[in-house]
Design a protein around this motif. Sequence first.
Motif, PDB file in Angstrom:
ATOM      1  N   ARG B 111     -11.299  -2.000  -9.365  1.00 32.78           N
ATOM      2  CA  ARG B 111     -10.220  -2.603  -8.585  1.00 32.78           C
ATOM      3  C   ARG B 111      -9.441  -1.494  -7.881  1.00 32.78           C
ATOM      4  NH1 ARG B 111      -9.993  -5.680 -13.232  1.00 32.78           N
ATOM      5  NH2 ARG B 111     -10.513  -7.875 -12.928  1.00 32.78           N
ATOM      6  N   ALA B 112      -9.141  -1.692  -6.590  1.00 31.76           N
ATOM      7  CA  ALA B 112      -8.411  -0.667  -5.825  1.00 31.76           C
ATOM      8  C   ALA B 112      -6.976  -0.505  -6.337  1.00 31.76           C
ATOM      9  CB  ALA B 112      -8.390  -1.035  -4.346  1.00 31.76           C
ATOM     10  N   VAL B 113      -6.395  -1.623  -6.787  1.00 32.04           N
ATOM     11  CA  VAL B 113      -4.977  -1.593  -7.186  1.00 32.04           C
ATOM     12  C   VAL B 113      -4.877  -1.343  -8.688  1.00 32.04           C
ATOM     13  CG1 VAL B 113      -2.817  -2.901  -7.268  1.00 32.04           C
ATOM     14  CG2 VAL B 113      -4.390  -3.194  -5.335  1.00 32.04           C
ATOM     15  N   PRO B 114      -4.289  -0.217  -9.097  1.00 32.15           N
ATOM     16  CA  PRO B 114      -4.170   0.073 -10.535  1.00 32.15           C
ATOM     17  C   PRO B 114      -3.134  -0.841 -11.185  1.00 32.15           C
ATOM     18  CG  PRO B 114      -2.990   1.712  -9.260  1.00 32.15           C
ATOM     19  CD  PRO B 114      -3.667   0.824  -8.266  1.00 32.15           C
ATOM     20  N   ASP B 115      -3.217  -0.959 -12.509  1.00 29.36           N
ATOM     21  CA  ASP B 115      -2.314  -1.847 -13.250  1.00 29.36           C
ATOM     22  C   ASP B 115      -0.850  -1.598 -12.901  1.00 29.36           C
ATOM     23  OD1 ASP B 115      -4.471  -2.948 -14.423  1.00 29.36           O
ATOM     24  OD2 ASP B 115      -4.292  -1.873 -16.326  1.00 29.36           O
ATOM     25  N   GLN B 116      -0.525  -0.311 -12.743  1.00 28.56           N
ATOM     26  CA  GLN B 116       0.874   0.072 -12.513  1.00 28.56           C
ATOM     27  C   GLN B 116       1.438  -0.526 -11.217  1.00 28.56           C
ATOM     28  OE1 GLN B 116       0.915   4.344 -12.972  1.00 28.56           O
ATOM     29  NE2 GLN B 116       3.112   4.341 -13.391  1.00 28.56           N
ATOM     30  N   ALA B 117       0.559  -0.796 -10.249  1.00 27.38           N
ATOM     31  CA  ALA B 117       0.999  -1.321  -8.951  1.00 27.38           C
ATOM     32  C   ALA B 117       0.682  -2.795  -8.791  1.00 27.38           C
ATOM     33  CB  ALA B 117       0.326  -0.526  -7.824  1.00 27.38           C
ATOM     34  N   HIS B 118       0.018  -3.369  -9.811  1.00 27.85           N
ATOM     35  CA  HIS B 118      -0.518  -4.725  -9.654  1.00 27.85           C
ATOM     36  C   HIS B 118       0.559  -5.752  -9.320  1.00 27.85           C
ATOM     37  CE1 HIS B 118      -2.067  -8.657 -10.786  1.00 27.85           C
ATOM     38  NE2 HIS B 118      -3.253  -8.187 -10.510  1.00 27.85           N
ATOM     39  N   ALA B 119       1.631  -5.750 -10.092  1.00 30.05           N
ATOM     40  CA  ALA B 119       2.649  -6.801  -9.937  1.00 30.05           C
ATOM     41  C   ALA B 119       3.232  -6.783  -8.522  1.00 30.05           C
ATOM     42  CB  ALA B 119       3.757  -6.622 -10.971  1.00 30.05           C
ATOM     43  N   THR B 120       3.580  -5.599  -8.027  1.00 31.15           N
ATOM     44  CA  THR B 120       4.247  -5.519  -6.727  1.00 31.15           C
ATOM     45  C   THR B 120       3.286  -5.850  -5.573  1.00 31.15           C
ATOM     46  OG1 THR B 120       5.726  -3.842  -7.626  1.00 31.15           O
ATOM     47  CG2 THR B 120       5.643  -4.041  -5.234  1.00 31.15           C
ATOM     48  N   ILE B 121       2.082  -5.284  -5.615  1.00 28.04           N
ATOM     49  CA  ILE B 121       1.130  -5.565  -4.531  1.00 28.04           C
ATOM     50  C   ILE B 121       0.722  -7.041  -4.564  1.00 28.04           C
ATOM     51  CG2 ILE B 121      -1.170  -5.046  -3.602  1.00 28.04           C
ATOM     52  CD1 ILE B 121       0.809  -2.868  -2.989  1.00 28.04           C
ATOM     53  N   GLN B 123       2.596  -9.482  -5.542  1.00 29.52           N
ATOM     54  CA  GLN B 123       3.711 -10.236  -4.932  1.00 29.52           C
ATOM     55  C   GLN B 123       3.717 -10.098  -3.407  1.00 29.52           C
ATOM     56  OE1 GLN B 123       7.791 -10.021  -6.722  1.00 29.52           O
ATOM     57  NE2 GLN B 123       6.748  -8.945  -8.373  1.00 29.52           N
ATOM     58  N   MET B 124       3.437  -8.884  -2.929  1.00 31.72           N
ATOM     59  CA  MET B 124       3.374  -8.691  -1.470  1.00 31.72           C
ATOM     60  C   MET B 124       2.309  -9.601  -0.865  1.00 31.72           C
ATOM     61  SD  MET B 124       3.771  -4.553  -0.958  1.00 31.72           S
ATOM     62  CE  MET B 124       4.447  -4.539   0.712  1.00 31.72           C
ATOM     63  N   ALA B 125       1.156  -9.670  -1.538  1.00 31.81           N
ATOM     64  CA  ALA B 125       0.063 -10.515  -1.051  1.00 31.81           C
ATOM     65  C   ALA B 125       0.490 -11.983  -1.027  1.00 31.81           C
ATOM     66  CB  ALA B 125      -1.178 -10.328  -1.931  1.00 31.81           C
ATOM     67  N   GLN B 126       1.171 -12.407  -2.111  1.00 29.40           N
ATOM     68  CA  GLN B 126       1.620 -13.815  -2.181  1.00 29.40           C
ATOM     69  C   GLN B 126       2.637 -14.131  -1.086  1.00 29.40           C
ATOM     70  OE1 GLN B 126       2.969 -14.851  -6.187  1.00 29.40           O
ATOM     71  NE2 GLN B 126       1.176 -13.808  -7.027  1.00 29.40           N
ATOM     72  N   ARG B 159      11.785  -5.601   0.761  1.00 25.24           N
ATOM     73  CA  ARG B 159      12.235  -5.184  -0.560  1.00 25.24           C
ATOM     74  C   ARG B 159      11.036  -4.771  -1.428  1.00 25.24           C
ATOM     75  NH1 ARG B 159      12.317  -7.972  -4.749  1.00 25.24           N
ATOM     76  NH2 ARG B 159      12.065  -9.967  -3.691  1.00 25.24           N
ATOM     77  N   LEU B 160       9.966  -5.584  -1.386  1.00 26.02           N
ATOM     78  CA  LEU B 160       8.764  -5.274  -2.159  1.00 26.02           C
ATOM     79  C   LEU B 160       8.126  -3.968  -1.691  1.00 26.02           C
ATOM     80  CD1 LEU B 160       7.262  -8.862  -2.352  1.00 26.02           C
ATOM     81  CD2 LEU B 160       7.921  -7.457  -4.320  1.00 26.02           C
ATOM     82  N   ARG B 161       8.175  -3.738  -0.386  1.00 26.79           N
ATOM     83  CA  ARG B 161       7.607  -2.503   0.164  1.00 26.79           C
ATOM     84  C   ARG B 161       8.359  -1.290  -0.386  1.00 26.79           C
ATOM     85  NH1 ARG B 161       3.579   0.299   2.412  1.00 26.79           N
ATOM     86  NH2 ARG B 161       3.989   1.265   4.410  1.00 26.79           N
ATOM     87  N   ARG B 162       9.687  -1.405  -0.460  1.00 27.77           N
ATOM     88  CA  ARG B 162      10.469  -0.300  -1.019  1.00 27.77           C
ATOM     89  C   ARG B 162      10.159  -0.110  -2.510  1.00 27.77           C
ATOM     90  NH1 ARG B 162      14.352  -2.518   2.493  1.00 27.77           N
ATOM     91  NH2 ARG B 162      15.342  -3.711   0.834  1.00 27.77           N
ATOM     92  N   THR B 163      10.039  -1.239  -3.240  1.00 28.45           N
ATOM     93  CA  THR B 163       9.685  -1.165  -4.665  1.00 28.45           C
ATOM     94  C   THR B 163       8.345  -0.461  -4.845  1.00 28.45           C
ATOM     95  OG1 THR B 163      10.843  -3.248  -5.062  1.00 28.45           O
ATOM     96  CG2 THR B 163       9.274  -2.552  -6.747  1.00 28.45           C
ATOM     97  N   SER B 164       7.395  -0.804  -3.996  1.00 29.25           N
ATOM     98  CA  SER B 164       6.053  -0.218  -4.093  1.00 29.25           C
ATOM     99  C   SER B 164       6.108   1.300  -3.904  1.00 29.25           C
ATOM    100  CB  SER B 164       5.129  -0.865  -3.061  1.00 29.25           C
ATOM    101  OG  SER B 164       3.856  -0.266  -3.104  1.00 29.25           O
ATOM    102  N   PHE B 165       6.878   1.755  -2.915  1.00 27.62           N
ATOM    103  CA  PHE B 165       7.022   3.206  -2.707  1.00 27.62           C
ATOM    104  C   PHE B 165       7.667   3.864  -3.908  1.00 27.62           C
ATOM    105  CE2 PHE B 165       6.462   2.702   2.003  1.00 27.62           C
ATOM    106  CZ  PHE B 165       5.448   3.643   2.121  1.00 27.62           C
ATOM    107  N   THR B 166       8.706   3.224  -4.445  1.00 25.35           N
ATOM    108  CA  THR B 166       9.387   3.778  -5.621  1.00 25.35           C
ATOM    109  C   THR B 166       8.400   3.941  -6.775  1.00 25.35           C
ATOM    110  OG1 THR B 166      11.418   2.676  -4.923  1.00 25.35           O
ATOM    111  CG2 THR B 166      11.336   3.446  -7.204  1.00 25.35           C
ATOM    112  N   GLU B 167       7.554   2.907  -6.968  1.00 24.33           N
ATOM    113  CA  GLU B 167       6.576   2.964  -8.064  1.00 24.33           C
ATOM    114  C   GLU B 167       5.592   4.103  -7.897  1.00 24.33           C
ATOM    115  OE1 GLU B 167       6.429  -1.836  -9.065  1.00 24.33           O
ATOM    116  OE2 GLU B 167       4.777  -0.866  -7.980  1.00 24.33           O
TER     117      GLU B 167
END
Lengths: 216, 216
Positions: B111-121, B123-126, B159-167
């Motif tokens: 999977r391209a998206v690691p567990d650590q980024a899963h929730a935020t990405i 949500q962005m997709a949704q 907001r999610l985009r900023r969260t993703s960068f922070t992560e």
Amino acid sequence: MRNAFHDQLDAVFDDLATICGQVETAVTDATAALFDADADKAERVISADVEIDHARERVEDNALALLSLQAPVAGDLRVVVAALRMVSELERMGDLSVHVAKIARLRTPNRAVPDQAHATISQMAQVAEAMVRRAGEVIRTRDVDAAAELRASDEDMDRLRRTSFTELLAQDWQAGVEAAVDVALLGRYYERIADHAVSVANRVVFVVTGEYPATV
Amino acid sequence: MRNAFHDQLDAVFDDLATICGQVETAVTDATAALFDADADKAERVISADVEIDHARERVEDNALALLSLQAPVAGDLRVVVAALRMVSELERMGDLSVHVAKIARLRTPNRAVPDQAHATISQMAQVAEAMVRRAGEVIRTRDVDAAAELRASDEDMDRLRRTSFTELLAQDWQAGVEAAVDVALLGRYYERIADHAVSVANRVVFVVTGEYPATV
């Protein structure tokens, strides 16, 4: 009526060439801000973008007035629509320059691009700048051969983009995650500027020949 | 003449709604391919994009025929130009879905998206999917209030985009450079899909009210 149409169309293309010059300045200055870590220059790129937006609105108004007053038939109509598309793409190229400038501003007083990525990103920036300048020439001269050269430059850009990915995903990447993310996004922005430059040139080919190049 | 114009314009908007449905499928399937590491599904998104491109060409031809045959005056002219812009944006949203699918394909069987980024990405997709679906509703219903809700969703996306960068720039990011680059680009693609959805909805507001919303 035909002459009035073509005179007004020439005026629209003169405006497009002027906007392309503003975009060229934006790309050049954003790149300088990036490599010199120059926050003031980055700020100027960001604040100057509103002028490109206003210029786009003027071109759109003129193109719509042309459609309204001259009611051009099928072929000429497509030319005006091509001009409307070109101005949208030029505006987008300005926005992408702003994205580059914002990364530069975010990282000052440091440089966003680490030494390891400097050569490739610098080349991408140079190719993008040259392509924007060439797109401006194509708009001014309606030189179909120059448009073909632009498509060749885009292959250089694609190659540089692959090189950049190889560099930042290599085992010996020392610059960390933040720099990798900056470099990946910068690569994306320069690549998109180049894509739009090709697209603008292809639309000029369409205006001159009535057909889009086969590679579109 | 006025009725013929508006009937043909309705047909153009029906086609735009259909294309928006195809884009919704592309976004949904690209996201599923991404999170399920499903190479076949990614491949289908990539190969289906040509249908969106063809649909765009049909809408353009119909819109240009409308301009040519009905020679609409200023207000109606701007509506047709808005429709041409909308179809360009929908096509671009399809291209961005293809970019998501290509990252999915590149990393399978992982999977391209690691567990650590899963929730935020995720949500962005949704949010992006919901915004595309809502944009389709706005096209079909010409509901100006629904367009305003879309602009509110875009703030969630920012907001999610900023969260993703922070992560991905946090000290405890464990997934390495490659995953960080993938996550940064995926975030960019979903953000751009959302931007285009807002823009499509704003153009519907313009078609209905004669003015773009103040926030554009």
